[in-house]
Write a protein that holds these residues in place. Structure first.
Motif, PDB file in Angstrom:
ATOM      1  N   PRO A 526       0.830  -1.211   0.000  1.00  0.00           N
ATOM      2  CA  PRO A 526       0.000   0.000   0.000  1.00  0.00           C
ATOM      3  C   PRO A 526       0.856   1.249   0.000  1.00  0.00           C
ATOM      4  CG  PRO A 526       0.000  -1.047   2.159  1.00  0.00           C
ATOM      5  CD  PRO A 526       0.678  -1.999   1.229  1.00  0.00           C
ATOM      6  N   GLY A 527       0.316   2.325  -0.543  1.00  0.00           N
ATOM      7  CA  GLY A 527       1.049   3.570  -0.627  1.00  0.00           C
ATOM      8  C   GLY A 527       0.136   4.706  -1.017  1.00  0.00           C
ATOM      9  N   PRO A 528       0.684   5.898  -1.153  1.00  0.00           N
ATOM     10  CA  PRO A 528      -0.138   7.056  -1.517  1.00  0.00           C
ATOM     11  C   PRO A 528      -0.730   6.902  -2.904  1.00  0.00           C
ATOM     12  CG  PRO A 528       2.185   7.606  -1.623  1.00  0.00           C
ATOM     13  CD  PRO A 528       2.107   6.256  -0.995  1.00  0.00           C
ATOM     14  N   ARG A 529      -1.905   7.461  -3.103  1.00  0.00           N
ATOM     15  CA  ARG A 529      -2.600   7.359  -4.375  1.00  0.00           C
ATOM     16  C   ARG A 529      -1.871   8.195  -5.425  1.00  0.00           C
ATOM     17  NH1 ARG A 529      -7.816   5.960  -5.443  1.00  0.00           N
ATOM     18  NH2 ARG A 529      -8.298   6.059  -3.216  1.00  0.00           N
ATOM     19  N   GLY A 530      -1.675   7.626  -6.590  1.00  0.00           N
ATOM     20  CA  GLY A 530      -1.044   8.337  -7.691  1.00  0.00           C
ATOM     21  C   GLY A 530      -2.022   8.605  -8.810  1.00  0.00           C
ATOM     22  N   TYR A 531      -1.495   9.133  -9.909  1.00  0.00           N
ATOM     23  CA  TYR A 531      -2.306   9.421 -11.079  1.00  0.00           C
ATOM     24  C   TYR A 531      -2.149   8.293 -12.096  1.00  0.00           C
ATOM     25  CZ  TYR A 531      -2.524  14.140  -9.158  1.00  0.00           C
ATOM     26  OH  TYR A 531      -2.730  15.200  -8.344  1.00  0.00           O
ATOM     27  N   PRO A 532      -3.154   8.085 -12.949  1.00  0.00           N
ATOM     28  CA  PRO A 532      -2.995   7.078 -13.999  1.00  0.00           C
ATOM     29  C   PRO A 532      -1.784   7.387 -14.878  1.00  0.00           C
ATOM     30  CG  PRO A 532      -5.298   7.768 -13.823  1.00  0.00           C
ATOM     31  CD  PRO A 532      -4.496   8.697 -12.955  1.00  0.00           C
ATOM     32  N   ILE A 533      -1.091   6.363 -15.276  1.00  0.00           N
ATOM     33  CA  ILE A 533       0.071   6.382 -16.170  1.00  0.00           C
ATOM     34  C   ILE A 533       1.281   7.003 -15.482  1.00  0.00           C
ATOM     35  CG2 ILE A 533       1.030   7.129 -18.368  1.00  0.00           C
ATOM     36  CD1 ILE A 533      -1.745   7.024 -19.541  1.00  0.00           C
ATOM     37  N   ILE A 534       1.220   8.284 -15.086  1.00  0.00           N
ATOM     38  CA  ILE A 534       2.406   8.927 -14.524  1.00  0.00           C
ATOM     39  C   ILE A 534       2.636   8.511 -13.084  1.00  0.00           C
ATOM     40  CG2 ILE A 534       2.173  10.918 -16.038  1.00  0.00           C
ATOM     41  CD1 ILE A 534       1.113  12.493 -13.641  1.00  0.00           C
ATOM     42  N   GLY A 535       1.651   7.930 -12.417  1.00  0.00           N
ATOM     43  CA  GLY A 535       1.841   7.419 -11.070  1.00  0.00           C
ATOM     44  C   GLY A 535       2.080   8.515 -10.050  1.00  0.00           C
ATOM     45  N   ASN A 536       3.146   8.336  -9.244  1.00  0.00           N
ATOM     46  CA  ASN A 536       3.417   9.221  -8.107  1.00  0.00           C
ATOM     47  C   ASN A 536       4.571  10.182  -8.375  1.00  0.00           C
ATOM     48  OD1 ASN A 536       2.532   6.328  -6.899  1.00  0.00           O
ATOM     49  ND2 ASN A 536       1.726   7.978  -5.615  1.00  0.00           N
ATOM     50  N   ILE A 537       4.706  10.626  -9.620  1.00  0.00           N
ATOM     51  CA  ILE A 537       5.826  11.503  -9.966  1.00  0.00           C
ATOM     52  C   ILE A 537       5.865  12.729  -9.055  1.00  0.00           C
ATOM     53  CG2 ILE A 537       6.606  13.138 -11.716  1.00  0.00           C
ATOM     54  CD1 ILE A 537       6.115  11.087 -13.808  1.00  0.00           C
TER      55      ILE A 537
END
Length: 1011
Positions: A526-537
């Motif tokens: 588990p981890g912080p929510r990211g964005y689709p494709i670019i993730g957690n940049i």
């Protein structure tokens, strides 16, 4: 005919003793005395064994040869070996080790091999059952013996992939004989064992394992976790490796009894499995008796014991290449003449009819789209230049309304971007490109070019082409829209097809993005929510990332999972997890990610910290040889001399303490690495080396930048002009090469003396007479290794000394206690020496606490996983990146009470009685602060000795006090650090005053230098 018992025994002896062929002998007969082991070195690879994994004492302290040290049943050997481990046996870690490694050019990792050895311990110095022992292990730990571990700590246990398979009570004075049955081709391992002079019998049949070896990573010896003062004696004899069939006789070759006389003990974990069942190709088994297996059911394979017969019309087929993790798995498959499963399972290709129909449909679709595009283009040309239009075209073209629009240009760009991406994808797939979803013989995963960023760039290209085509043909300015074809029947049909196509493509895109996002998250912690494709940049571009990751760890647990452009990015927050993954499994967790800017373009991928796995092995061996605890002692006089210069410099200009720390770090490393003696604080070589790392490493080390540039730097698009980053990379590459070549040229031009020959470079490229004997390839490696030692080594030294100075200014009571210890142990009439370290225990605790509290390198560079792996209920795909948050580990409240407080007393063995702490016993910071596994800093021992002497000398000579301004106000340093790779304190002012009048006379006794 009757045979006498003696003759029968002889027959058994011949059959057993001559069964296999020895491909490497580890007999100790070749060693007359233990000093013969010292004849081996990386530049003189002689003998049967490599001997470099041991402690700081002479070889005779750890090894002994004697006839009583062998199994009495082994009459072929004249003597065995005794290995001793104790508190001095620490080697490159916080573990005690004494190990021999095969020295051979033979391939010890192919086919089926049997690794033989006999093992014993005595009652005088027995192994401690409360400590884990790893015995006769491989670096990947796919098989080994262990003692002192669950489920029965007093048993000697055989392990496969860290799981106990068999064990016996480890009785003192009893010889235990073993042979690892390793089938490298099938990926299985079994065990043969006996005691005393009894012949070997198979106690565990072969089970699946990740078998691998480079022929130089079988460790004949013992590794003890963790450090303990108690000495232990371990005895080995009968060491050799053979091809099958196995030799079961031990020495005198007693006849092999029935299997029932094997060593009796219940397996400590998994029971033995049945013999493996394999199949080399399609085998019809319809006539075989027994239960039948249905379609897709398993019918054979390594360790498989179920039904082997397939129901009609299915056939038992060996999967090649395998779709699953098991090796040599067989399944029941319907081999219909037109079945695509033939190609998928490697049995044959699909039929020409299938190929023709698929390719014809694909080509017809593309041809139709190209004709429409051509007609559209001609229409625009004619509408723009009406005089060029033939008479019959007038009724199809209206120049007043048909004009090029921005939407049309944008759509055209998107279309051709998709076409270019599709073409590049075909280029990278090469021979593995197929129109159908299938595998070809010799298939491998393609990870270069666009496949480094997008998992399916070909599909992405198709969607781009679809979206662009819709804008071109249906949007404002299109022929269909401008000429109002949407009112006609043909226009309605064409428009409906286009709209349906785009709607389908858009829907599939959304579903694919959501599915990939959910799937990637499901494999991660588990981890912080990211964005689709670019993730957690955006989450990863923060100051003091280690603090952010620590906060995530408190929220999500010991592992924190993120993604970045499709790549799993995992923070390891707990020390025990880092030791399990990055240390024990370092064979899989030691690669580095591809850094296009810093690595490929600037050239820093040749530096050891960024070196990838294929080159790391050789360099690690060379570095361990040259920087072992016993070897670095020869540089102690140079360290003492440079520390004296540091003290003299601080007397002259105490406000320039960072400058003086930088000179000390550079001087000791240049002397040890190149044999170069620094003459001034502004020495040009220090400036050249330090400036190169500062201007290159911190500007090019972004993994994200490398990820984005990976495709742009590929061979398919290197012709793109006008890219500023290429000009920057060219300039930085020149600086980098300058820092590599110039110091090495200085080394080559130094006069021949003991300092040059005993330097790091000298020991690897010079003979005893000072002549260059290294090959060009080795010389190139040595140059880059030398540069690798300077950058991280000098930076870490400066950071730690600056952190120490800050801590002393903030904690005068701790400083006072250290002064009292120094005065009591050595007085005020001389400076500290290395042999004072055992007596100056509190000073040693201050160094450890500085490492823990300051954490000079809070995050390790990413470790790249080279093959998929599992931990608990998690699964990590190949290519996952792991960052160990050392700051979190050294500030773990479970281990360190009040971790933000600078408190060296936590490392004192007996603390004050009124100290109350509910935390676990403190862990030595050196376990984590220098990294893990194969990426552990090879210069840790050299850095430790330099830092200790510098800190002890500073405490002996100075009082470090807060700065007092002109108004008499005391100004304490702010506990604040830069957010870069190193945790360098922000600039602060302080007073560095002499402790007593005798300090000047002590310093004047040293060598006078023009600082």
């Amino acid at each position: 005919m009757k045979y006498s018992p003696k003759f029968t025994s002889l027959l058994f002896f011949v059959a057993g003793a001559s069964a296999g062929t020895t491909i490497w002998s580890g007999s100790f007969n070749a060693y007359a005395n233990v000093s013969d082991f010292d004849n081996w070195s990386w530049s003189n690879e002689v003998g049967e064994y490599q001997w470099y994994i041991h402690g700081t004492e002479p070889t005779s302290h750890y090894l002994a040869l004697d006839p009583t040290f062998k199994n009495p049943a082994d009459i072929a050997e004249t003597h065995g070996i005794r290995m001793t481990i104790d508190t001095t046996a620490t080697w490159n870690s916080q573990m005690e080790r004494c190990e021999l490694i095969p020295q051979t050019t033979q391939n010890l990792g192919t086919g089926e091999l049997f690794y033989h050895f006999s093992l014993m311990h005595d009652a005088t110095s027995p192994p401690e059952s409360t400590l884990e022992h790893q015995v006769a292990f491989f670096e990947s730990h796919f098989t080994e013996l262990k003692y002192g571990v669950a489920p029965n700590a007093t048993n000697i246990q055989w392990m496969v992939q860290e799981v106990a398979q068999w064990g016996l009570p480890f009785t003192a004075g009893t010889w235990f004989n073993f042979a690892y049955d390793i089938n490298f081709s099938a990926g299985t391992v079994g065990l043969w064992a006996s005691t005393g002079g009894d012949p070997l019998v198979q106690v565990v049949q072969n089970v699946p394992a990740s078998t691998s070896t480079n022929s130089e990573d079988w460790h004949v010896g013992v590794l003890r976790i963790v450090n303990d003062d108690t000495p232990e004696n371990w005895y080995f004899s009968g060491v050799y490796i053979e091809t099958g069939p196995i030799t079961t006789a031990i020495g005198s070759g007693n006849p092999a009894p029935p299997p029932s006389s094997a060593p009796t003990s219940a397996p400590t974990s998994a029971p033995t499995s049945a013999a493996p069942t394999t199949s080399s190709g399609p085998t019809t088994t319809a006539s075989a008796p027994g239960p039948l297996q249905t379609q897709w059911g398993q019918c054979g394979g390594t360790g498989y014991t179920g039904p082997t017969t397939c129901a009609s019309p299915f056939t038992c087929v060996s999967v090649s290449p395998p779709y699953y993790y098991q090796r040599g798995v067989n399944y029941c498959i319907h081999l219909d003449s037109n079945s695509i499963t033939k190609q998928a399972y490697g049995t044959t290709d699909i039929s020409p009819g299938d190929k023709s129909w698929t390719q014809l449909t694909c080509h017809a679709t593309k041809l139709g789209l190209q004709l429409i595009n051509l007609a559209e283009l001609l229409g625009l040309i004619v509408s723009t230049y009406p005089t060029l239009a033939p008479e019959f075209a007038a009724r199809f073209i209206n120049p007043e309304v048909l004009r090029v629009q921005p939407w049309f240009l944008f759509g055209t760009g998107v279309m051709y971007a998709g076409a270019l991406l599709r073409a590049v994808s075909y280029l990278y797939l090469g021979e593995f490109f197929t129109y159908e979803l299938a595998l070809r013989k010799g298939h491998k995963l393609v990870t270069g070019g666009p496949y480094a960023i997008v998992r399916h760039p070909g599909y992405t290209a198709g969607w781009l082409f679809a979206y662009g085509g819709a804008l071109v043909h249906l949007g404002p300015g299109s022929y269909w829209f401008a000429m109002r074809w949407w009112r006609s029947t043909p226009g309605i049909i064409i428009g409906s097809l286009y709209i349906s196509w785009v709607a389908l493509a858009f829907s599939l895109s959304i579903l694919a993005i959501c599915w990939i996002y959910i799937l990637s998250k499901s494999r991660l912690p588990p981890g912080p929510r990211g964005y689709p494709i670019i993730g957690n940049i955006y989450d990863l571009h923060t100051q003091e990332l280690w603090r952010t990751a620590n906060r995530w760890g408190r929220q999500f647990g010991e592992l924190v999972g993120l993604t970045m452009l499709g790549t799993p990015f995992i923070f390891v927050e707990r020390g025990e997890v880092a030791m399990e993954l990055l240390h024990k499994r370092s064979v899989y967790y030691s690669d580095r990610p591809h850094l296009t800017m810093a690595g490929e373009l600037v050239g820093m991928d040749a530096l050891v910290p960024l070196t990838r796995s294929d080159r790391l092995k050789v360099e690690r061996k060379l570095l361990n040889q040259a920087l072992s605890p016993s070897t670095i002692k020869k540089w102690r006089p140079a360290v003492e001399s440079e520390v004296l210069v540091l003290l003299q410099s601080l007397v002259q200009s105490p406000d320039d303490h960072v400058v003086h720390f930088t000179r000390l770090a550079g001087a000791v490393i240049l002397n040890a690495v190149y044999g170069y003696h620094v003459q001034a604080k502004d020495d040009p070589l220090i400036h050249r080396c330090g400036g190169a790392h500062e201007s290159v490493l911190f500007r090019t080390g972004s993994w994200l930048a490398g990820r984005l540039l990976h495709v742009l730097s590929s061979r398919s698009v290197k012709w793109i002009p006008g890219t500023r980053w290429r000009r920057l990379a060219s300039g930085w590459r020149a600086i980098m090469l300058d820092s590599v070549n110039v110091p090495y040229e200085v080394f080559k031009n130094l006069p021949d003396d003991d300092g040059k020959r005993s330097s790091f470079c000298g020991t690897l490229v010079l003979s005893d007479l000072g002549q260059f004997t290294a090959s060009p390839e080795l010389e190139d490696q040595v140059k880059w290794m030398a540069t690798s030692l300077y950058g991280p080594g000098s930076d870490t030294t400066v950071v730690v000394l600056t952190q120490f100075l800050m801590a002393m200014v903030l904690h005068p009571d701790i400083q006072r206690k250290a002064h009292e210890e120094i005065d009591q142990v050595i007085g005020r009439y001389r400076l500290p020496r290395f042999d004072d370290r055992d007596e100056l225990r509190f000073v040693d605790c201050i160094l450890k606490e500085t490492m823990r509290w300051g954490t000079p390198v809070p995050l390790t560079p990413p470790h790249r996983l080279t093959q998929s792996d599992k931990y608990k209920d998690l699964e990590f795909p190949e290519g996952s990146l792991f960052n160990a948050n050392i700051w979190s580990m050294l500030h773990d409240e479970r281990v360190y009470s009040d971790p933000l407080q600078f408190w060296p007393e936590r490392f004192v063995e007996k603390q004050k009685e009124d100290t109350e702490s509910t935390a676990l016993p403190p862990s030595d910071p050196y376990t984590y602060v220098f990294g893990f596994g194969r990426r552990r800093c090879p210069g840790m021992h050299f850095a430790d000795q330099t830092l200790w002497l510098a800190i002890a000398s500073l405490l002996a000579c100075f009082e470090m006090q807060p700065f007092v301004d002109q108004n008499g106000e005391t100004i304490l340093p702010e506990v604040a650090f830069d957010g870069g790779v190193f945790r360098q304190p922000k600039p602060f002012r302080c007073r560095i005053a002499l402790r007593h009048e005798g300090v000047l006379s002590l310093l004047q006794k040293g060598t006078e230098m023009d600082i």
